[in-house]
Design a protein around this motif. Structure first.
Motif, PDB file in Angstrom:
ATOM      1  N   LEU A  13       0.832  -1.203   0.000  1.00  0.00           N
ATOM      2  CA  LEU A  13       0.000   0.000   0.000  1.00  0.00           C
ATOM      3  C   LEU A  13       0.869   1.256   0.000  1.00  0.00           C
ATOM      4  O   LEU A  13       0.566   2.230  -0.710  1.00  0.00           O
ATOM      5  CB  LEU A  13      -0.922  -0.013   1.219  1.00  0.00           C
ATOM      6  N   ASP A  14       1.938   1.232   0.776  1.00  0.00           N
ATOM      7  CA  ASP A  14       2.858   2.369   0.818  1.00  0.00           C
ATOM      8  C   ASP A  14       3.439   2.649  -0.563  1.00  0.00           C
ATOM      9  O   ASP A  14       3.565   3.814  -0.976  1.00  0.00           O
ATOM     10  CB  ASP A  14       3.983   2.084   1.817  1.00  0.00           C
ATOM     11  N   GLN A  15       3.768   1.602  -1.310  1.00  0.00           N
ATOM     12  CA  GLN A  15       4.353   1.790  -2.629  1.00  0.00           C
ATOM     13  C   GLN A  15       3.332   2.301  -3.649  1.00  0.00           C
ATOM     14  O   GLN A  15       3.643   3.152  -4.477  1.00  0.00           O
ATOM     15  CB  GLN A  15       4.983   0.486  -3.116  1.00  0.00           C
ATOM     16  N   VAL A  16       2.124   1.794  -3.603  1.00  0.00           N
ATOM     17  CA  VAL A  16       1.081   2.281  -4.512  1.00  0.00           C
ATOM     18  C   VAL A  16       0.817   3.762  -4.234  1.00  0.00           C
ATOM     19  O   VAL A  16       0.726   4.582  -5.163  1.00  0.00           O
ATOM     20  CB  VAL A  16      -0.212   1.461  -4.367  1.00  0.00           C
ATOM     21  N   THR A  17       0.716   4.113  -2.954  1.00  0.00           N
ATOM     22  CA  THR A  17       0.500   5.509  -2.575  1.00  0.00           C
ATOM     23  C   THR A  17       1.673   6.383  -2.993  1.00  0.00           C
ATOM     24  O   THR A  17       1.491   7.498  -3.517  1.00  0.00           O
ATOM     25  CB  THR A  17       0.282   5.616  -1.050  1.00  0.00           C
ATOM     26  N   CYS A  18       2.884   5.854  -2.777  1.00  0.00           N
ATOM     27  CA  CYS A  18       4.094   6.593  -3.133  1.00  0.00           C
ATOM     28  C   CYS A  18       4.160   6.843  -4.633  1.00  0.00           C
ATOM     29  O   CYS A  18       4.467   7.953  -5.082  1.00  0.00           O
ATOM     30  CB  CYS A  18       5.326   5.828  -2.661  1.00  0.00           C
ATOM     31  N   MET A  19       3.860   5.818  -5.432  1.00  0.00           N
ATOM     32  CA  MET A  19       3.917   5.979  -6.883  1.00  0.00           C
ATOM     33  C   MET A  19       2.872   6.979  -7.375  1.00  0.00           C
ATOM     34  O   MET A  19       3.137   7.760  -8.293  1.00  0.00           O
ATOM     35  CB  MET A  19       3.702   4.629  -7.572  1.00  0.00           C
ATOM     36  N   SER A  20       1.703   6.983  -6.749  1.00  0.00           N
ATOM     37  CA  SER A  20       0.680   7.962  -7.118  1.00  0.00           C
ATOM     38  C   SER A  20       1.201   9.374  -6.916  1.00  0.00           C
ATOM     39  O   SER A  20       0.980  10.267  -7.745  1.00  0.00           O
ATOM     40  CB  SER A  20      -0.589   7.746  -6.288  1.00  0.00           C
ATOM     41  N   GLY A  21       1.915   9.569  -5.793  1.00  0.00           N
ATOM     42  CA  GLY A  21       2.486  10.883  -5.518  1.00  0.00           C
ATOM     43  C   GLY A  21       3.629  11.233  -6.454  1.00  0.00           C
ATOM     44  O   GLY A  21       3.751  12.369  -6.918  1.00  0.00           O
ATOM     45  N   LEU A  22       4.493  10.255  -6.743  1.00  0.00           N
ATOM     46  CA  LEU A  22       5.640  10.508  -7.621  1.00  0.00           C
ATOM     47  C   LEU A  22       5.201  10.812  -9.055  1.00  0.00           C
ATOM     48  O   LEU A  22       5.754  11.692  -9.706  1.00  0.00           O
ATOM     49  CB  LEU A  22       6.584   9.304  -7.614  1.00  0.00           C
ATOM     50  N   PHE A  23       4.214  10.064  -9.533  1.00  0.00           N
ATOM     51  CA  PHE A  23       3.758  10.284 -10.902  1.00  0.00           C
ATOM     52  C   PHE A  23       2.981  11.600 -11.034  1.00  0.00           C
ATOM     53  O   PHE A  23       3.093  12.276 -12.051  1.00  0.00           O
ATOM     54  CB  PHE A  23       2.893   9.123 -11.377  1.00  0.00           C
ATOM     55  N   ALA A  24       2.203  11.948  -9.997  1.00  0.00           N
ATOM     56  CA  ALA A  24       1.431  13.199 -10.001  1.00  0.00           C
ATOM     57  C   ALA A  24       0.848  13.456 -11.386  1.00  0.00           C
ATOM     58  O   ALA A  24       1.107  14.478 -12.017  1.00  0.00           O
ATOM     59  CB  ALA A  24       2.312  14.365  -9.551  1.00  0.00           C
ATOM     60  N   LEU A  25       0.042  12.532 -11.866  1.00  0.00           N
ATOM     61  CA  LEU A  25      -0.429  12.574 -13.254  1.00  0.00           C
ATOM     62  C   LEU A  25      -1.290  13.797 -13.550  1.00  0.00           C
ATOM     63  O   LEU A  25      -1.400  14.218 -14.708  1.00  0.00           O
ATOM     64  CB  LEU A  25      -1.192  11.291 -13.572  1.00  0.00           C
ATOM     65  N   ASP A  26      -1.886  14.388 -12.506  1.00  0.00           N
ATOM     66  CA  ASP A  26      -2.702  15.581 -12.718  1.00  0.00           C
ATOM     67  C   ASP A  26      -1.872  16.753 -13.246  1.00  0.00           C
ATOM     68  O   ASP A  26      -2.406  17.644 -13.919  1.00  0.00           O
ATOM     69  CB  ASP A  26      -3.388  16.002 -11.412  1.00  0.00           C
ATOM     70  N   THR A  27      -0.588  16.749 -12.924  1.00  0.00           N
ATOM     71  CA  THR A  27       0.272  17.864 -13.344  1.00  0.00           C
ATOM     72  C   THR A  27       1.354  17.417 -14.334  1.00  0.00           C
ATOM     73  O   THR A  27       2.295  18.172 -14.585  1.00  0.00           O
ATOM     74  CB  THR A  27       0.940  18.516 -12.118  1.00  0.00           C
ATOM     75  N   LEU A  28       1.223  16.218 -14.888  1.00  0.00           N
ATOM     76  CA  LEU A  28       2.234  15.724 -15.822  1.00  0.00           C
ATOM     77  C   LEU A  28       2.355  16.625 -17.039  1.00  0.00           C
ATOM     78  O   LEU A  28       3.455  16.846 -17.563  1.00  0.00           O
ATOM     79  CB  LEU A  28       1.891  14.293 -16.248  1.00  0.00           C
ATOM     80  N   ILE A  29       1.256  17.180 -17.510  1.00  0.00           N
ATOM     81  CA  ILE A  29       1.297  18.014 -18.705  1.00  0.00           C
ATOM     82  C   ILE A  29       2.171  19.250 -18.477  1.00  0.00           C
ATOM     83  O   ILE A  29       2.866  19.723 -19.396  1.00  0.00           O
ATOM     84  CB  ILE A  29      -0.136  18.399 -19.134  1.00  0.00           C
ATOM     85  N   GLU A  30       2.167  19.763 -17.257  1.00  0.00           N
ATOM     86  CA  GLU A  30       3.015  20.921 -16.944  1.00  0.00           C
ATOM     87  C   GLU A  30       4.485  20.534 -16.971  1.00  0.00           C
ATOM     88  O   GLU A  30       5.340  21.318 -17.414  1.00  0.00           O
ATOM     89  CB  GLU A  30       2.636  21.485 -15.574  1.00  0.00           C
ATOM     90  N   ARG A  31       4.793  19.321 -16.491  1.00  0.00           N
ATOM     91  CA  ARG A  31       6.192  18.884 -16.504  1.00  0.00           C
ATOM     92  C   ARG A  31       6.667  18.570 -17.914  1.00  0.00           C
ATOM     93  O   ARG A  31       7.848  18.690 -18.221  1.00  0.00           O
ATOM     94  CB  ARG A  31       6.359  17.678 -15.565  1.00  0.00           C
ATOM     95  N   LEU A  32       5.754  18.144 -18.790  1.00  0.00           N
ATOM     96  CA  LEU A  32       6.113  17.962 -20.196  1.00  0.00           C
ATOM     97  C   LEU A  32       6.516  19.292 -20.824  1.00  0.00           C
ATOM     98  O   LEU A  32       7.465  19.368 -21.616  1.00  0.00           O
ATOM     99  CB  LEU A  32       4.956  17.333 -20.969  1.00  0.00           C
TER     100      LEU A  32
END
Length: 423
Positions: free
Chosen positions: A320-339
């Motif tokens: 669970l810690d890893q799934v939660t961590c990956m959600s935070g690391l990917f931050a897909l809501d703001t991926l377009i800004e990082r692109l």
């Protein structure tokens, strides 16, 4: 007399492999697969029930905002991460850059580093095949002896001879990929734990397969079985070497079958290597789950039911810690800004962002649409597309096929800066 000897074996650090060959008069004691019982938890408390629910929900949400094609390509980067941490558990510090070069067949000239790269490349190849077979609904029972042997065989198929030589206690044995320990010569000791005798491994693995078959289990029971099977496979230690790697790949396959694989966007190896609070937790918890039953209130098997429950709880907390961590690391809501930031940092034409944005949203883009998307002239748009392909941020399965987002390490460091350790 016999009762006294059995009692002595019960209180000593368990050397049951010796007991399996002990003979007193005409009585022979045979090591039975019941030694790994309990294999599953009979009852689950509210903490474990809540963990299963949270893990199921969070894994379903991971990557949900990402197109399936982009998620599959991002999983390539996660495989490198998984491999990096799996190697770290084995004491093999292979850097992400070395792993990426190994995948491109750029091997180090020194034998030691080259062998580590070969090992890393094999890990990723096997995991990629597991993911492919699952996507094609062709992945077999992950706890089956056949699958476990296949994983081990595939891992070592290209291994140099030096990686197949297992040394210890003043002897050297050649390991045969995909073959279980099977003779008295294959006696091993792992820390203070004596795994089953080589002659008994096949019987233990038959029992293991029967107890951890997913086919009759529902999702919640499969998640519980994934945690318990991870320990019990290492407890049996069926191969002369490579058991840890195989168990982690088996756990990855089990997560997929249990419905918590999340497109391959999280890694059990990262969690096991890092622990919840310290890096030594994995080995301590594995050792704890080896504990013998502590009295009549601790289950009815040979091993401690309480210790198995505590290991299961810890293992699921790590997941669970890893799934939660990956959600935070990917931050897909703001991926377009990082692109957009990636385009600026790499000094690319501003129109490159329009291409990346469209590919992100659609999953892939036909090459012929580059001019329309960017508003550039045909040749200029084609040159820009070629630049992005050369950068590795875009790629295609065929020279003229549609392009999709790719995630080489140069891009990962900008888009997902916390995915790998800074070092």
């Amino acid at each position: 007399m016999i009762g006294r000897i059995l009692a002595d074996f019960r209180i000593l650090p368990y050397n049951v492999s010796l007991l399996s060959r002990l003979r007193i008069g005409k009585v022979a004691f045979e090591e039975t697969p019941a030694r790994i019982e309990p294999c599953l938890l009979d009852e689950t408390g509210p903490e474990i029930v809540d963990l299963i629910a949270a893990l199921s929900a969070s894994s379903s949400a991971l990557g949900i905002r990402l197109h399936a094609r982009s998620a599959a390509n991002l999983a390539d980067a996660v495989r490198i991460m998984n491999c990096y941490y799996s190697n770290l558990i084995e004491g093999h510090n292979t850097t992400p850059r070395e792993i990426e070069r190994a995948l491109a067949d750029q091997l180090d000239p020194t034998e030691e580093r080259r062998n580590l790269q070969v090992e890393a490349r094999a890990h990723i190849r096997v995991q990629r095949d597991i993911d492919r077979r699952f996507a094609e609904a062709a992945l077999p029972e992950p706890a089956s002896a056949e699958f476990i042997r296949d994983v081990h065989r595939a891992f070592y198929v290209d291994a140099p001879e030096a990686m197949l030589i297992v040394r210890g206690t003043g002897r050297a044995l050649r390991m045969v990929p995909g073959e279980f320990r099977s003779t008295a010569e294959h006696e091993v000791m792992v820390g203070r734990h004596w795994p089953p005798a080589g002659e008994r491994v096949a019987a233990f693995m038959q029992h293991f397969e029967k107890r951890y078959r997913f086919e009759p289990l529902r999702m919640g029971s499969r998640i519980l079985a994934m945690a318990a099977a991870h320990h019990r496979l290492n407890y049996i230690h069926p191969f002369l070497d490579g058991n840890g790697r195989v168990s982690r790949l088996m756990s990855h396959a089990m997560a997929l079958h249990a419905g918590i694989g999340a497109h391959g966007l999280w890694s059990v190896s990262r969690g096991l290597a890092r622990g919840l609070e310290s890096r030594g937790e994995y080995k301590r918890m594995m050792d704890h789950a080896d504990s013998l039953r502590q009295g009549d209130l601790d289950g009815r098997g040979n091993l401690s039911l309480r210790a198995l429950a505590e290991f299961t709880t810890w293992f699921l907390q790590v997941c669970l810690d890893q799934v939660t961590c990956m959600s935070g690391l990917f931050a897909l809501d703001t991926l377009i800004e990082r692109l957009k930031f990636y385009v600026e940092q790499r000094g690319l034409k501003p129109e490159a962002f329009a291409l990346l944005e469209q590919v992100l949203q659609r999953g892939e883009l036909p090459r012929g649409e580059a001019a329309r998307v960017t508003g550039l002239k045909e040749r200029t748009a084609r040159d820009l597309l070629s630049t992005l392909v050369a950068e590795g941020i875009l790629g295609s399965d065929t020279p003229k096929g549609p392009v999709s987002l790719r995630f080489p390490l140069d891009a990962v460091e900008v888009l997902f800066p916390g995915l790998f350790p800074k070092a």
